[in-house]
Motif scaffolding. Structure first.
Motif, PDB file in Angstrom:
ATOM      1  N   ARG A   1     -25.517   6.239   8.459  1.00  0.00           N
ATOM      2  CA  ARG A   1     -24.356   5.500   8.061  1.00  0.00           C
ATOM      3  C   ARG A   1     -23.269   6.445   7.290  1.00  0.00           C
ATOM      4  NH1 ARG A   1     -25.169   1.351   3.929  1.00  0.00           N
ATOM      5  NH2 ARG A   1     -27.008   2.458   3.347  1.00  0.00           N
ATOM      6  N   TRP A   2     -21.992   6.304   7.337  1.00  0.00           N
ATOM      7  CA  TRP A   2     -21.017   7.101   6.669  1.00  0.00           C
ATOM      8  C   TRP A   2     -20.384   6.296   5.591  1.00  0.00           C
ATOM      9  CZ3 TRP A   2     -21.140  12.116   8.001  1.00  0.00           C
ATOM     10  CH2 TRP A   2     -21.662  12.556   9.231  1.00  0.00           C
ATOM     11  N   LEU A   3     -20.359   6.865   4.333  1.00  0.00           N
ATOM     12  CA  LEU A   3     -20.293   6.202   3.083  1.00  0.00           C
ATOM     13  C   LEU A   3     -19.338   7.199   2.347  1.00  0.00           C
ATOM     14  CD1 LEU A   3     -23.760   5.001   2.147  1.00  0.00           C
ATOM     15  CD2 LEU A   3     -22.369   3.837   3.300  1.00  0.00           C
ATOM     16  N   PRO A   4     -18.456   6.656   1.549  1.00  0.00           N
ATOM     17  CA  PRO A   4     -17.661   7.217   0.636  1.00  0.00           C
ATOM     18  C   PRO A   4     -18.429   7.917  -0.519  1.00  0.00           C
ATOM     19  CG  PRO A   4     -17.405   4.867  -0.056  1.00  0.00           C
ATOM     20  CD  PRO A   4     -18.220   5.109   1.293  1.00  0.00           C
ATOM     21  N   TYR A   5     -18.193   9.153  -0.950  1.00  0.00           N
ATOM     22  CA  TYR A   5     -18.401   9.740  -1.876  1.00  0.00           C
ATOM     23  C   TYR A   5     -19.585  10.621  -1.684  1.00  0.00           C
ATOM     24  CZ  TYR A   5     -15.206   6.354  -4.259  1.00  0.00           C
ATOM     25  OH  TYR A   5     -14.005   5.910  -4.466  1.00  0.00           O
ATOM     26  N   VAL A   6     -20.706   9.922  -0.831  1.00  0.00           N
ATOM     27  CA  VAL A   6     -21.940  10.766  -0.636  1.00  0.00           C
ATOM     28  C   VAL A   6     -21.802  11.159   0.886  1.00  0.00           C
ATOM     29  CG1 VAL A   6     -23.253   9.727  -2.412  1.00  0.00           C
ATOM     30  CG2 VAL A   6     -23.108   8.525  -0.040  1.00  0.00           C
ATOM     31  N   MET A   7     -20.902  10.990   1.616  1.00  0.00           N
ATOM     32  CA  MET A   7     -20.571  11.337   2.941  1.00  0.00           C
ATOM     33  C   MET A   7     -21.585  10.299   3.769  1.00  0.00           C
ATOM     34  SD  MET A   7     -18.050  13.309   3.067  1.00  0.00           S
ATOM     35  CE  MET A   7     -18.661  13.685   4.520  1.00  0.00           C
ATOM     36  N   TYR A   8     -22.874  10.410   3.818  1.00  0.00           N
ATOM     37  CA  TYR A   8     -23.714   9.761   4.656  1.00  0.00           C
ATOM     38  C   TYR A   8     -25.114   9.302   4.058  1.00  0.00           C
ATOM     39  CZ  TYR A   8     -25.146  14.776   4.587  1.00  0.00           C
ATOM     40  OH  TYR A   8     -25.246  16.003   4.028  1.00  0.00           O
ATOM     41  N   PHE A   9     -25.706   8.255   4.542  1.00  0.00           N
ATOM     42  CA  PHE A   9     -26.977   7.872   4.170  1.00  0.00           C
ATOM     43  C   PHE A   9     -27.748   6.945   5.161  1.00  0.00           C
ATOM     44  CE2 PHE A   9     -29.194   5.465   0.480  1.00  0.00           C
ATOM     45  CZ  PHE A   9     -29.780   6.728  -0.199  1.00  0.00           C
ATOM     46  N   HIS A  10     -29.108   6.672   5.052  1.00  0.00           N
ATOM     47  CA  HIS A  10     -29.992   6.064   5.524  1.00  0.00           C
ATOM     48  C   HIS A  10     -29.474   4.590   6.177  1.00  0.00           C
ATOM     49  CE1 HIS A  10     -32.018   8.221   2.253  1.00  0.00           C
ATOM     50  NE2 HIS A  10     -31.957   9.225   3.275  1.00  0.00           N
ATOM     51  N   PRO A  11     -29.971   4.507   7.226  1.00  0.00           N
ATOM     52  CA  PRO A  11     -29.606   2.824   7.687  1.00  0.00           C
ATOM     53  C   PRO A  11     -30.229   1.857   6.652  1.00  0.00           C
ATOM     54  CG  PRO A  11     -30.667   4.083   9.437  1.00  0.00           C
ATOM     55  CD  PRO A  11     -30.903   4.942   8.121  1.00  0.00           C
ATOM     56  N   ALA A  12     -29.455   0.811   6.306  1.00  0.00           N
ATOM     57  CA  ALA A  12     -29.831  -0.381   5.445  1.00  0.00           C
ATOM     58  C   ALA A  12     -30.951  -1.216   5.953  1.00  0.00           C
ATOM     59  CB  ALA A  12     -28.557  -1.018   4.944  1.00  0.00           C
ATOM     60  N   HIS A  13     -31.633  -2.022   5.376  1.00  0.00           N
ATOM     61  CA  HIS A  13     -32.590  -2.777   6.035  1.00  0.00           C
ATOM     62  C   HIS A  13     -33.268  -2.405   7.193  1.00  0.00           C
ATOM     63  CE1 HIS A  13     -30.958  -6.163   3.411  1.00  0.00           C
ATOM     64  NE2 HIS A  13     -29.679  -5.886   3.766  1.00  0.00           N
ATOM     65  N   HIS A  14     -33.843  -1.033   7.094  1.00  0.00           N
ATOM     66  CA  HIS A  14     -34.684  -0.426   8.365  1.00  0.00           C
ATOM     67  C   HIS A  14     -35.937  -1.091   7.811  1.00  0.00           C
ATOM     68  CE1 HIS A  14     -35.554   2.068  11.458  1.00  0.00           C
ATOM     69  NE2 HIS A  14     -36.806   2.495  10.697  1.00  0.00           N
ATOM     70  N   ARG A  15     -36.631  -1.661   9.119  1.00  0.00           N
ATOM     71  CA  ARG A  15     -38.103  -2.125   9.011  1.00  0.00           C
ATOM     72  C   ARG A  15     -38.682  -1.519  10.101  1.00  0.00           C
ATOM     73  NH1 ARG A  15     -36.194  -3.032   4.860  1.00  0.00           N
ATOM     74  NH2 ARG A  15     -35.866  -5.147   3.932  1.00  0.00           N
ATOM     75  N   SER A  16     -39.658  -0.756   9.804  1.00  0.00           N
ATOM     76  CA  SER A  16     -40.904  -0.185  10.708  1.00  0.00           C
ATOM     77  C   SER A  16     -42.273  -0.145   9.908  1.00  0.00           C
ATOM     78  CB  SER A  16     -40.094   0.985  11.383  1.00  0.00           C
ATOM     79  OG  SER A  16     -40.219   1.823  10.216  1.00  0.00           O
ATOM     80  N   THR A  17     -43.092   0.525  10.811  1.00  0.00           N
ATOM     81  CA  THR A  17     -44.519   0.796  10.193  1.00  0.00           C
ATOM     82  C   THR A  17     -44.380   2.135   9.504  1.00  0.00           C
ATOM     83  OG1 THR A  17     -45.228   1.577  12.182  1.00  0.00           O
ATOM     84  CG2 THR A  17     -45.798  -0.684  11.806  1.00  0.00           C
ATOM     85  N   VAL A  18     -43.033   2.958   9.729  1.00  0.00           N
ATOM     86  CA  VAL A  18     -43.179   4.337   9.294  1.00  0.00           C
ATOM     87  C   VAL A  18     -42.285   4.212   7.970  1.00  0.00           C
ATOM     88  CG1 VAL A  18     -42.249   6.602   9.630  1.00  0.00           C
ATOM     89  CG2 VAL A  18     -43.440   5.578  11.632  1.00  0.00           C
ATOM     90  N   ALA A  19     -41.109   3.669   7.955  1.00  0.00           N
ATOM     91  CA  ALA A  19     -40.397   3.876   6.901  1.00  0.00           C
ATOM     92  C   ALA A  19     -39.420   2.323   6.868  1.00  0.00           C
ATOM     93  CB  ALA A  19     -39.470   4.897   7.015  1.00  0.00           C
TER      94      ALA A  19
END
Length: 342
Positions: free
Chosen positions: A26-44
């Protein structure tokens, strides 16, 4: 041909394909980019803001809460703090701290994949209001600043380079092109001052200068953390993220298989060879330790401590910068013991 990455570290495909590529970043203001929100899996798993969940048995915690008022601890950093390489949320440093080594209060994962020290600080400032009282702030960081210090001064600017900065600059240059043709003289001037291509970039500065650049930037932002921690009544400490080549000269057998295959896909030595020698890690740690002492911030150099802790055949790295569950567990143990966290 059998892929060692697929068979030994299948979770790494998930980190790349589901949490970093395919438009899910995800491309966000100020921090540039970040992980997907509400991600669900057995890994993360991530919360509504994209922060990774920390686990202690059946309990879980993340930046988004909700909180019941109990104090928390905060672990800040880049992809190693996020836990790239861990097979589950329970395998991250924040989870190991909470479940085993510093269990009095939950540990919140403030890891931002590929973030530099400025992005780490800004990300905390943007979300601090969501947290209850903070007891400990531990920065498990430093490697990304050193990795980015090889870029030219015109890209680093006053506040340091960030990952994807070349793409950002190129896109912004294209967006801001004038809507109508310039006179030929103006157009030529514009083209000559346009974004640099890879072939146009000067060679990276010497390793010693890269260390100086990275240490100066890291300590500058650490001064901001010092002010924040003091105002919050929290302790502040810094643990320098280890690099595989700083820990031991010869990788463990499993690591050798993975590193060889990874080098066929992307030459780590070609991209970051300047900083891989152990003496570079020692010099960087020396500079950071001196700066931390001036700021009154406890400092831990993890690489030599890991070298003393693990056996030569212990598999602790999935690549040269990210670790296995066993590696992150060893890091959590060292952080808790060296910093006397309770």
């Amino acid at each position: 041909m059998t892929s060692h990455i697929a068979t030994l570290t299948p979770q790494m495909l998930h980190y790349t394909e589901q949490l970093y590529e395919n438009g899910k970043l995800r491309w966000l203001p100020y921090v540039m980019y970040f992980h997907p929100a509400h991600h669900r899996s057995t890994v993360a798993n991530t919360d509504r803001l994209g922060f990774r969940v920390s686990r202690n048995g059946s309990d879980q915690a993340s930046v988004a809460g909700p909180w019941q008022g109990d104090p928390v601890n905060v672990l800040v950093g880049g992809s190693a703090t996020f836990g790239v390489g861990a097979t589950t949320d329970a395998g991250t440093v924040s989870s190991h701290l909470w479940s085993t080594y510093a269990t009095a209060h939950a540990w919140v994962n403030f890891g931002g994949r590929a973030h530099n020290s400025a992005q780490e600080l800004i990300n905390f400032l943007l979300h601090r209001h969501l947290l209850p009282e903070i007891r400990h702030i531990v920065l498990f960081s430093g490697l990304n600043n050193l990795s980015l210090a090889r870029l030219p001064a015109q890209i680093r600017g006053e506040h340091g380079a960030f990952y994807n900065c070349s793409e950002f600059n190129d896109i912004m240059y294209e967006v801001n092109r004038p809507p109508r043709p310039y006179a030929l003289s103006q157009l030529l001037r514009r083209e000559r001052s346009g974004p640099a291509t890879r072939n146009d970039l000067p060679p990276p500065p010497p390793a010693a200068e890269q260390v100086e650049i990275a240490a100066h930037l890291t300590l500058r932002h650490l001064g901001g953390w010092r002010l924040l921690a003091d105002s919050l009544g929290a302790t502040l400490s810094f643990a320098l993220q280890p690099l595989a080549t700083w820990v031991r000269d010869r990788p463990a057998p499993t690591e050798q298989l993975l590193f060889a295959e990874l080098d066929e896909l992307f030459s780590f030595s070609q991209a970051y060879g300047d900083i891989t020698p152990p003496e570079v890690g020692r010099n960087y740690a020396t500079a950071l330790r001196a700066g931390c002492e001036k700021l009154g911030v406890p400092f831990v150099e993890l690489s030599p401590l890991l070298a003393e802790t693990v056996a030569p055949d212990d598999w602790i790295f999935v690549d040269r910068a990210h670790m296995t569950d066993r590696g992150y567990d060893a890091v959590a143990s060292l952080i808790a013991r060296q910093l006397d966290l309770r």
